[in-house]
Design an enzyme around this catalytic site. Structure first.
Site, PDB file in Angstrom:
ATOM      1  N   CYS A 380       0.835  -1.202   0.000  1.00  0.00           N
ATOM      2  CA  CYS A 380       0.000   0.000   0.000  1.00  0.00           C
ATOM      3  C   CYS A 380       0.872   1.254   0.000  1.00  0.00           C
ATOM      4  O   CYS A 380       1.437   1.599  -1.022  1.00  0.00           O
ATOM      5  CB  CYS A 380      -0.974  -0.049   1.181  1.00  0.00           C
ATOM      6  SG  CYS A 380      -2.404   0.997   0.901  1.00  0.00           S
ATOM      7  N   HIS A 506      -3.425  -4.932   0.588  1.00  0.00           N
ATOM      8  CA  HIS A 506      -2.867  -5.480   1.834  1.00  0.00           C
ATOM      9  C   HIS A 506      -3.002  -6.998   1.822  1.00  0.00           C
ATOM     10  O   HIS A 506      -3.852  -7.556   2.516  1.00  0.00           O
ATOM     11  CB  HIS A 506      -3.611  -4.897   3.045  1.00  0.00           C
ATOM     12  CG  HIS A 506      -3.300  -3.467   3.309  1.00  0.00           C
ATOM     13  ND1 HIS A 506      -2.146  -3.064   3.939  1.00  0.00           N
ATOM     14  CD2 HIS A 506      -3.977  -2.335   3.011  1.00  0.00           C
ATOM     15  CE1 HIS A 506      -2.127  -1.745   4.024  1.00  0.00           C
ATOM     16  NE2 HIS A 506      -3.225  -1.280   3.470  1.00  0.00           N
ATOM     17  N   GLU A 508      -1.414  -9.159   3.234  1.00  0.00           N
ATOM     18  CA  GLU A 508      -1.182  -9.788   4.545  1.00  0.00           C
ATOM     19  C   GLU A 508      -2.501 -10.166   5.226  1.00  0.00           C
ATOM     20  O   GLU A 508      -2.545 -11.076   6.056  1.00  0.00           O
ATOM     21  CB  GLU A 508      -0.360  -8.860   5.448  1.00  0.00           C
ATOM     22  CG  GLU A 508      -1.037  -7.574   5.930  1.00  0.00           C
ATOM     23  CD  GLU A 508      -0.904  -6.406   4.955  1.00  0.00           C
ATOM     24  OE1 GLU A 508      -0.609  -6.644   3.760  1.00  0.00           O
ATOM     25  OE2 GLU A 508      -1.105  -5.245   5.388  1.00  0.00           O
TER      26      GLU A 508
HETATM   27  N1  GLN Z   1      -1.740   6.772   3.129  1.00  0.00           N
HETATM   28  C1  GLN Z   1      -1.858   6.051   1.899  1.00  0.00           C
HETATM   29  C2  GLN Z   1      -3.216   6.238   1.249  1.00  0.00           C
HETATM   30  O1  GLN Z   1      -4.139   6.662   1.867  1.00  0.00           O
HETATM   31  C3  GLN Z   1      -1.564   4.576   2.112  1.00  0.00           C
HETATM   32  C4  GLN Z   1      -2.550   3.894   2.990  1.00  0.00           C
HETATM   33  C5  GLN Z   1      -2.073   2.559   3.478  1.00  0.00           C
HETATM   34  O2  GLN Z   1      -0.899   2.253   3.418  1.00  0.00           O
HETATM   35  N2  GLN Z   1      -2.982   1.764   3.996  1.00  0.00           N
HETATM   36  O3  GLN Z   1      -3.372   5.945   0.089  1.00  0.00           O
END
Ligand code: GLN
Length: 548
Positions: A380, A506, A508
């Site tokens: 992410c 994500h 994970e």
């Molecule tokens: N802050 C980033 C976004 O909002 C990544 C978010 C995250 O890593 N879950 O896109």
């Protein structure tokens, strides 16, 4: 009739109620029962989505985009069932529903009260999960018996037994048996007090799980049994385990699932724990050390990255490797690089996160891993910093950045999508939950997944800015996974690197101990090769032969 198990906790928080509940889920599933699970959280936030990770650890995201308590991650990993947003209810969400009903006039002018209105709403959340496709609902009540906020929940689960019948409800209470050094003794008093508190609210536990550092002495069980009026064999002990996946086997040896199944009339159903036993054997056999650095912002509280850590361990079990985690504060990366201290790592993870703090350190870590052929997985925010890194240092776009860190920079290679621009209510406004991605043929990610269409869970606002996509591609950053309409970049990778992969998702969150998330399995495979002094090849990433 659906059966209900309620798990409460006494004495102190962090006793492992969630792991106890999850382990029970696994034991019942091993008897062929259909199990679902739920967490009731007494805090007032509507969901944990807007909470600081330091407050509450990781936010676990369900397929349907629920932002939930991290215990749901344990539930999913242990029972191997995907849950939904309905599996987590907080005091805040319950009041929100009751207040909305009151404003609509649903209560026909009645005075709205904790009993019956709040308790009824709590009970309806429990019943909602008890569908025709479920045999047992396990409900964990967060917090500790005796807390002010927990009272409506305890009252609701007490009433629940009357509503559905004694034979359909089983109460498990988890407490602590501390060892008092100077006295050289394990102490039962905290358990007695906690059970007294529970009984004062009308709940007599059917079983007590004693958490302790070392095994509790036999005499103590009888003492607790007598004082708490719980059958001696239903006072079971879960001493600290070597690894958490052992806990179902411990509780089974202690006979907890047998007692529950007798109560529910399931005792004729044979249990098959062979798959879980094989897993625990694999965990114990996973001894080849592999060092993975996690470059994060909340590294003082490892719970903030709970699923990432578990997914790394799962990747390790697959390869017979014991993952040793180096927690690296993102703000300290530049100093560590100056001392060349990252060179000893076998692999790196740049996990998700929010906010500008530490972003430059993460970008530097991405650069270092790219230039030094260190396997690196970006999750992410990790994908976003990898993209910024390539934009700055390969493409030569000085000042390239994310608008999250620098709203008006010269090259916003990571930017908000239009729909996200005017958001003021910070709850549930991100791209949340499962989305499909199509992977490029002959890409590393397609080979690792063994598929050209994958589904992963998301939680973010920003995306790769399409104005820069073709230039990034020309610089060697392959956008190897896209949303089906091709508008969003979902995966990136480098062509000339053993493993430098970023995902906007994500993965994970979907990793299971006996089925590691593919990208984590790939990362550990590549890291192991590095630790053995080899340049990782697709074979190390455990790619099925037809894709190599
Ligand atoms: N802050 C980033 C976004 O909002 C990544 C978010 C995250 O890593 N879950 O896109």
């Amino acid at each position: 009739m659906v059966k209900h198990i309620f798990v409460t906790g006494g004495v102190t928080s962090s006793l492992g109620k969630g792991l106890t509940a999850s382990s029970l889920g696994r034991l019942l599933k091993a008897r062929g029962l259909r199990v679902t699970m739920q967490k009731l959280d007494p805090y007032i936030n509507v969901d944990p989505g807007t909470m600081n990770p330091y407050e509450h650890g990781e936010v676990f995201v369900t397929d349907d985009g629920g932002e939930t308590d991290l215990d749901l991650g344990h539930y999913e990993r242990f029972t191997d069932e995907s849950l939904s947003r309905d599996s987590n209810a907080t005091t805040g969400s319950i009041y929100q529903a009751v207040l909305a009903a009151e404003r609509r006039g649903d209560y026909l002018g009645k005075t709205v009260q904790v009993i019956p209105h709040i308790t009824d709403e709590i009970k309806s959340r429990i019943t909602r999960l008890a569908g025709a496709d479920v045999d047992v609902v396990i409900t964990e009540v967060g917090g500790t018996v005796g807390d002010i906020e927990i009272l409506p929940f305890v009252e609701a689960i007490r009433q629940f037994r009357l509503d559905v019948g004694r034979q359909n409800v089983f109460y498990v209470h988890v407490t602590l048996v501390p060892f008092i050094g100077p006295a050289g003794e394990q102490k039962t008093k905290p358990t007695q007090h906690s059970v007294t508190e529970l009984r004062s609210r009308g709940i007599q536990p059917d079983a007590i799980v004693l958490r302790s550092e070392n095994a509790v002495e036999e005499g103590l069980r009888d003492k607790i049994s007598r004082l708490c009026d719980v059958e001696s064999r239903a006072v079971v002990n879960a001493a600290d385990a070597k690894n958490l996946y052992e806990i179902p086997l411990v509780l089974h040896e202690e006979g907890l699932d047998k007692i529950i199944c007798e109560h529910f009339g399931f005792d004729e159903m044979p249990i098959d724990l062979s798959e879980w036993e094989a897993l625990v054997e694999r965990v114990e056999a996973a001894t080849t050390p592999v060092r993975i650095g996690i470059i994060g912002k909340y590294v003082q509280l490892p719970d903030a990255y709970l699923s990432v850590v578990e997914a790394l361990k799962h990747g390790g079990y697959h390869h017979g490797a014991k993952v040793e985690i180096e927690w690296i504060q993102a703000e300290e990366v530049e100093g560590l690089l100056a001392e060349d201290r990252l060179r000893d790592l076998d692999g790196l993870v740049i996990p998700g996160g929010f906010g500008e703090r530490g972003s430059e350190g993460k970008i530097e870590a991405a650069r270092y891993s790219r230039e030094n052929n260190i396997p690196c997985l970006g999750l992410c925010l990790g994908l976003q910093v990898m993209t910024i890194e390539v934009a700055r240092n390969v493409l030569g776009l000085a000042g390239a950045n994310s608008t999250e860190f620098e709203p008006y920079g010269p090259h916003p290679v990571i930017d908000l999508m239009d729909a996200q621009r005017d958001v003021t209510d910070m709850g549930g406004t991100m791209r949340l939950g499962t989305y499909p991605a199509k992977l490029a043929d002959d890409s590393i990610v397609a080979a690792i997944y063994g598929s050209l269409l994958v589904y992963e869970r998301h939680r973010h606002r920003l995306e790769v800015n399409n104005d820069y996509r073709s230039r990034l591609e020309e610089a060697g950053l392959r956008c190897s996974g896209l949303s089906p309409d091709e508008r969003l970049v979902e995966f990136v990778e480098l062509r000339d690197h053993p493993f430098w992969v970023g995902t906007q998702a994500h993965p994970e969150l979907k990793s299971r101990p006996n089925r590691p998330a593919p990208l984590f399995r790939g990362l550990i495979g590549a890291a192991l090769a590095r630790s053995e002094g080899r340049n990782p090849h697709l074979i190390d990433l455990d790619v099925p032969s037809e894709h190599r």
